[in-house]
Each structure stands twice: as structure tokens, then as C-alpha cells.
Motif scaffolding. Structure first.
Motif, PDB file in Angstrom:
ATOM      1  N   UNK A   1      -6.098 -49.741 -33.385  1.00 12.86           N
ATOM      2  CA  UNK A   1      -5.043 -50.434 -32.637  1.00 12.86           C
ATOM      3  C   UNK A   1      -4.549 -51.656 -33.406  1.00 12.86           C
ATOM      4  N   UNK A   2      -5.484 -52.442 -33.939  1.00 17.04           N
ATOM      5  CA  UNK A   2      -5.124 -53.644 -34.693  1.00 17.04           C
ATOM      6  C   UNK A   2      -4.256 -53.281 -35.897  1.00 17.04           C
ATOM      7  N   UNK A   3      -4.694 -52.284 -36.679  1.00 14.12           N
ATOM      8  CA  UNK A   3      -3.933 -51.912 -37.865  1.00 14.12           C
ATOM      9  C   UNK A   3      -2.616 -51.239 -37.498  1.00 14.12           C
ATOM     10  N   UNK A   4      -2.597 -50.525 -36.370  1.00 16.11           N
ATOM     11  CA  UNK A   4      -1.344 -49.929 -35.900  1.00 16.11           C
ATOM     12  C   UNK A   4      -0.323 -51.032 -35.624  1.00 16.11           C
ATOM     13  N   UNK A   5      -0.767 -52.125 -34.981  1.00 19.96           N
ATOM     14  CA  UNK A   5       0.130 -53.249 -34.718  1.00 19.96           C
ATOM     15  C   UNK A   5       0.629 -53.864 -36.028  1.00 19.96           C
ATOM     16  N   UNK A   6      -0.266 -53.967 -37.012  1.00 22.87           N
ATOM     17  CA  UNK A   6       0.122 -54.537 -38.302  1.00 22.87           C
ATOM     18  C   UNK A   6       1.164 -53.651 -38.990  1.00 22.87           C
ATOM     19  N   UNK A   7       0.947 -52.328 -38.939  1.00 22.08           N
ATOM     20  CA  UNK A   7       1.889 -51.388 -39.552  1.00 22.08           C
ATOM     21  C   UNK A   7       3.232 -51.440 -38.827  1.00 22.08           C
ATOM     22  N   UNK A   8       3.199 -51.497 -37.497  1.00 19.11           N
ATOM     23  CA  UNK A   8       4.450 -51.573 -36.729  1.00 19.11           C
ATOM     24  C   UNK A   8       5.223 -52.840 -37.081  1.00 19.11           C
ATOM     25  N   UNK A   9       4.525 -53.952 -37.243  1.00 17.54           N
ATOM     26  CA  UNK A   9       5.193 -55.201 -37.641  1.00 17.54           C
ATOM     27  C   UNK A   9       5.806 -55.067 -39.033  1.00 17.54           C
ATOM     28  N   UNK A  10       5.059 -54.442 -39.938  1.00 16.14           N
ATOM     29  CA  UNK A  10       5.570 -54.250 -41.300  1.00 16.14           C
ATOM     30  C   UNK A  10       6.792 -53.335 -41.288  1.00 16.14           C
ATOM     31  N   UNK A  11       6.750 -52.279 -40.476  1.00 14.62           N
ATOM     32  CA  UNK A  11       7.895 -51.364 -40.390  1.00 14.62           C
ATOM     33  C   UNK A  11       9.131 -52.068 -39.837  1.00 14.62           C
ATOM     34  N   UNK A  12       8.936 -52.958 -38.857  1.00 15.51           N
ATOM     35  CA  UNK A  12      10.059 -53.719 -38.325  1.00 15.51           C
ATOM     36  C   UNK A  12      10.671 -54.596 -39.414  1.00 15.51           C
ATOM     37  N   UNK A  13       9.801 -55.246 -40.196  1.00 14.01           N
ATOM     38  CA  UNK A  13      10.307 -56.081 -41.287  1.00 14.01           C
ATOM     39  C   UNK A  13      11.058 -55.252 -42.313  1.00 14.01           C
ATOM     40  N   UNK A  14      10.523 -54.068 -42.630  1.00 12.19           N
ATOM     41  CA  UNK A  14      11.190 -53.179 -43.589  1.00 12.19           C
ATOM     42  C   UNK A  14      12.550 -52.755 -43.049  1.00 12.19           C
ATOM     43  N   UNK A  15      12.594 -52.439 -41.741  1.00 13.79           N
ATOM     44  CA  UNK A  15      13.850 -52.039 -41.118  1.00 13.79           C
ATOM     45  C   UNK A  15      14.878 -53.162 -41.172  1.00 13.79           C
ATOM     46  N   UNK A  16      14.435 -54.381 -40.873  1.00 11.51           N
ATOM     47  CA  UNK A  16      15.331 -55.544 -40.922  1.00 11.51           C
ATOM     48  C   UNK A  16      15.843 -55.744 -42.348  1.00 11.51           C
ATOM     49  N   UNK A  17      14.930 -55.666 -43.320  1.00 11.94           N
ATOM     50  CA  UNK A  17      15.331 -55.839 -44.723  1.00 11.94           C
ATOM     51  C   UNK A  17      16.289 -54.730 -45.139  1.00 11.94           C
ATOM     52  N   UNK A  18      16.014 -53.517 -44.689  1.00 17.35           N
ATOM     53  CA  UNK A  18      16.884 -52.392 -45.015  1.00 17.35           C
ATOM     54  C   UNK A  18      18.293 -52.613 -44.470  1.00 17.35           C
ATOM     55  N   UNK A  19      18.377 -53.083 -43.222  1.00 17.07           N
ATOM     56  CA  UNK A  19      19.692 -53.366 -42.635  1.00 17.07           C
ATOM     57  C   UNK A  19      20.395 -54.476 -43.412  1.00 17.07           C
ATOM     58  N   UNK A  20      19.625 -55.495 -43.791  1.00 13.29           N
ATOM     59  CA  UNK A  20      20.185 -56.590 -44.580  1.00 13.29           C
ATOM     60  C   UNK A  20      20.692 -56.056 -45.918  1.00 13.29           C
ATOM     61  N   UNK A  21      19.889 -55.207 -46.567  1.00 11.30           N
ATOM     62  CA  UNK A  21      20.280 -54.629 -47.852  1.00 11.30           C
ATOM     63  C   UNK A  21      21.527 -53.766 -47.706  1.00 11.30           C
ATOM     64  N   UNK A  22      21.609 -53.007 -46.580  1.00  6.50           N
ATOM     65  CA  UNK A  22      22.796 -52.178 -46.329  1.00  6.50           C
ATOM     66  C   UNK A  22      24.036 -53.047 -46.195  1.00  6.50           C
ATOM     67  N   UNK A  23      23.917 -54.148 -45.458  1.00  8.03           N
ATOM     68  CA  UNK A  23      25.046 -55.067 -45.288  1.00  8.03           C
ATOM     69  C   UNK A  23      25.426 -55.675 -46.628  1.00  8.03           C
ATOM     70  N   UNK A  24      24.414 -56.094 -47.382  1.00  9.09           N
ATOM     71  CA  UNK A  24      24.657 -56.695 -48.687  1.00  9.09           C
ATOM     72  C   UNK A  24      25.325 -55.682 -49.612  1.00  9.09           C
TER      73      UNK A  24
END
Length: 193
Positions: A147-170
Motif C-alpha cells: 500500500x505504501x509503495x502503491x501510494x508512492x508510485x501513484x504520486x510519481x505517476x501524477x508528477x509524470x502526468x503533470x510534467x507530460x502535460x507541461x511538455x506537451x504545452x511547451x
């Protein structure tokens, strides 16, 4: 497992409950968990998937208990969750050093009894967290770590998604800029020719 036998019997054989409670009371590690176990037994029915539902139940109770401590003691939410997650991962709740201080609410250390109040609050927080940790440590085990690592992975995926959207805009802005430059050069080239 006795709980499955109790479930199979339709929750009628109270001797199984007595046997479970005797087993729990005879174990030093399980004594602090008796209320959790009793409550879970009261929820067992024909549809209960004992292993899966037990894990979900423990996770819910663990999170509710931690949220209550955080609210009661006005602890920093995110920092406390990380601290407790790391403690379960490491198998020990560190009560010395800066870890506990990092989750504590801001209190003036100067004048007005601030230092004494902070010391009292810190001791109370440590006592509550130790009781919480002891209660859930053996129950969290591998499932808690997953559960702990699942939360960590989910947080990392959210950050990747945000960065991806930022990169798409850029990238979109870069394409627009390049097209503008091409148009400018085409205009300059056609005016020269």
C-alpha cells in the motif's frame, strides 16, 4: 484459519470466538489488537472474503486512527503520513532526531512557556504514535508495504502526468514559434527574390 471456520459455520459457534480471543490474549504481539479483531469478527458474514476484507479493514482502521492523531495533535498531514510510512517500512518508529520535530505543529520555543509546552506536546505525540505503531506494525506487514509503495508510485505517476502535460504545452508553443519563424523567413525570402 479460525475466522474462516467461524464464517463457514454461519457465525453461530461462539466457541470459535472464545478460541480466537484466547489465542490473541496469549500472544504479547496481538493483545493490543484485540479490539480490531473483535470488530472484524462482528462484520464477518457469508459474503466476507476473509483475507482480502481483513486487509481492507486493517487499512481503513489504520488510516482512520492516524487521521485522528493528526487532527487531535495538529500534526502536519503529509509529513506525518510519510514519517509513519517510513516507520512501517523500516520496522521501527524513530523517536529521536529531527523526524518527530518535522511533523510537529509550529510552537514558539521562546517565552510564554513555549519550550515546555512543546516538550509536553512532543512527548504526548510520541506516546500516541508508539501505541499506534505497535498496534498496526504486525498487521501492516507486506500488505502495508504494498500500500505504501502503491501510494508512492501513484504520486510519481501524477508528477509524470503533470510534467507530460507541461511538455506537451511547451512543445505546442515551440511548434507555434517555429511556424512563426518559418513564415517570417518565407516573407523575407520572397521579398528578396
Amino acid at each position: 484459519m479460525l475466522v474462516k471456520k467461524y464464517q463457514k459455520d454461519g457465525n453461530k459457534d461462539k466457541e470459535i470466538v472464545v478460541t480466537i480471543e484466547k489465542a490473541v490474549n496469549s500472544s504479547l504481539n496481538l493483545r493490543s489488537k484485540i479490539a480490531l479483531i473483535r470488530e472484524f469478527l462482528s462484520r464477518v458474514n457469508a459474503d466476507t472474503e476473509v483475507d482480502g476484507d481483513w486487509s481492507k479493514y486493517v487499512d481503513e482502521q489504520r488510516e482512520n486512527a492516524l487521521v485522528m492523531i493528526i487532527k487531535d495533535e495538529k500534526l502536519k498531514d503529509k509529513e506525518t503520513h510519510v514519517f509513519i510510512g517510513n516507520s512501517f517500512r523500516d520496522g521501527v518508529l524513530k523517536t529521536t532526531g529531527m523526524d518527530v520535530d518535522a511533523i510537529m505543529p509550529a510552537v514558539s520555543r521562546f517565552g510564554g512557556g513555549g519550550a515546555g509546552k512543546r516538550t509536553e506536546t512532543k512527548k504526548r505525540v510520541i506516546d500516541r504514535l508508539l501505541a499506534y505503531f505497535e498496534k498496526y506494525l504486525d498487521l501492516v506487514g507486506a500488505m502495508g508495504m504494498i500500500h505504501f509503495y502503491k501510494q508512492q508510485v501513484e504520486s510519481a505517476l501524477k508528477l509524470i502526468d503533470i510534467k507530460s502535460k507541461y511538455d506537451d504545452i511547451k512543445a505546442s508553443n515551440d511548434v507555434t514559434e517555429i511556424k512563426s519563424m518559418i513564415n517570417i523567413y518565407q516573407i523575407e525570402f520572397t521579398t528578396r527574390v
